[in-house]
Design a protein around this motif. Structure first.
Motif: not given
Lengths: 281, 281
Positions: B131, B157-158, B160, B172, B176, B179-180, B182-187
């Motif tokens: 993380a 990258a970029g 969703r 979880k 991470h 996110l590394d 560069n995606a926009t992440v919804t859990v």
């Protein structure tokens, strides 16, 4: 519509009252609680924050040692200080202030803070345990966001929360705290495409990007709750958040002021963690 | 429209070829790589998975010790086995198979796996370092999802990405890793309200909830990529995913099969981690 201001002072005062009581009990039993803050920067807003922690600690009966290594301290020197404080039985909480010299990353060096003394949740072990649902001190800022939402009765379970910012000290640990509360969490950042399109679907928007005025009315669904974690220095020596408050105040149902919102709660939680760490020894 | 099938076998074969070569080099230099899998369950699908790991390890020239403590093993016994294997210089990777007896949590016990041997990223320290962006072995399943998306050239990258499931071993850490990138992440999770409304805004949907057929056509935007991490046992002894493939195949642009998608890549990555751990010693 004008947003309700979510002030942090009342909640902070309640946390500090309880903390002051516990600190007095610890001192009476011969274990006076002590926080050590390691500083290696000449940054003025950082110095202001550290002084505010020391002052608040003093008011709660907690000793606060500021260990200033100077803005040219080597990483080895910082790690050695953290090792020494981690081994010092009279110190119960250890915090490493940012920024660090030479662009060193907090998460690289904070592994040297003993887990039990890691009162600002900077050691990666604390973050991992937090993510895994195991006991750990969360970073005080991330915890302050959830505490403030709770204080004002903002429901989180089943709600959509957009966290803008993916730092190791705020965005990422906050995402885990919000997941623990059964929120549906979206983490946005500088590379997010159409940020307003993403954040405007959220019931709660948390701005933690460190960019003044990033969150405008377009980013906020009418009636949403907006938490501003930003503490950006202004030219006149003040602080401004990540939210364009003048615009958002007419759209959100509730909004934290900067200063006076998340900040006071953060400091209060840091001191609560310190007395807890002292009590757990 | 019919979704392209994202098979994992080609990528898994490439990873295993490289791993086999590295294992042979390690063996030639007198350091034969060894993985130890601690098992404390009589669960049949778990036993199947462990046998498949042992078989794949053997094919790559990696020794695999299955340490079966029986389904009634106490937590202390499991921790003692992990401690012993962590201290054993001939063992390079240590994995604790789930489920565990008496409902013990993997993340509670896996802290006993030495960080350097934690080839399936189960120790909370590994999760925290992941993380924080520091070197660590990610859980193989989470890494397999990203590796498969890369293999098929799916941009992150970029974009969703919706991750359905918030487990410590998949959802979880995967958040991470994404996110590394560069995606926009919804859990999302079992308490998410209007799951189809959330997932149908995503470019990539990852199903990791452990609920057969959870993801239907309504959950998927036309043209999205769908990764199915589910491995739910069927009454006839087979496996089925979390995605209603018959429905989703007519809506998604791409979909992983179960079995044959994420699974083979997961096993290959676990073995790659083991030879890396052996090489790093």
């Amino acid at each position: 519509m004008t947003a309700t201001a979510l002030y942090g002072r009342e909640l902070a005062a309640a946390i500090r009252a309880e903390t002051t009581e516990r600190a007095a009990a610890l001192t009476a039993s011969g274990r006076p609680p002590k926080l050590a803050v390691v500083v290696a920067t000449a940054d003025e807003s950082s110095a202001w924050y550290v002084r505010s922690i020391a002052k608040a600690a003093g008011q709660s009966g907690i000793a606060c040692d500021i260990v200033d290594l100077g803005p040219d301290a080597a990483a080895d020197t910082i790690v050695a200080a953290l090792d020494r404080l981690s081994a010092d039985g009279s110190v119960h909480g250890v915090m490493l202030q940012t920024p660090l010299p030479g662009g060193a990353a907090l998460e690289e060096l904070a592994g040297a803070i003993a887990f039990g003394k890691d009162v600002d949740g900077a050691n990666p072990l604390s973050l991992g345990r937090l993510a895994a649902g195991l006991p750990a001190h969360p970073p005080a800022t991330a915890e302050a966001v959830v505490a403030l939402l709770d204080h004002y009765g903002v429901e989180l379970a089943g709600r959509r929360v957009a966290v803008v910012g993916r730092s190791t000290v705020v965005g990422k640990p906050l995402a885990h705290l919000l997941l623990d509360r059964n929120a549906t969490v979206t983490v946005c950042h500088s590379r997010t495409v159409d940020l307003p399109g993403v954040t405007s679907t959220a019931d709660v928007v948390v701005a933690a990007a460190g960019r003044p005025g990033l969150i405008t009315a377009d980013h906020v669904r009418p009636g949403a709750t907006v938490i501003d974690v930003g503490t950006n220095p202004t030219p006149d020596g003040g602080l401004t958040g990540d939210v364009d408050a003048e615009a958002v105040v007419h759209r959100a149902a509730a909004l934290t002021p900067v200063p006076g919102g998340v900040g006071p709660v953060t400091t209060a939680l840091l001191l609560r963690h310190t007395v807890r760490a002292a009590a757990d020894r």
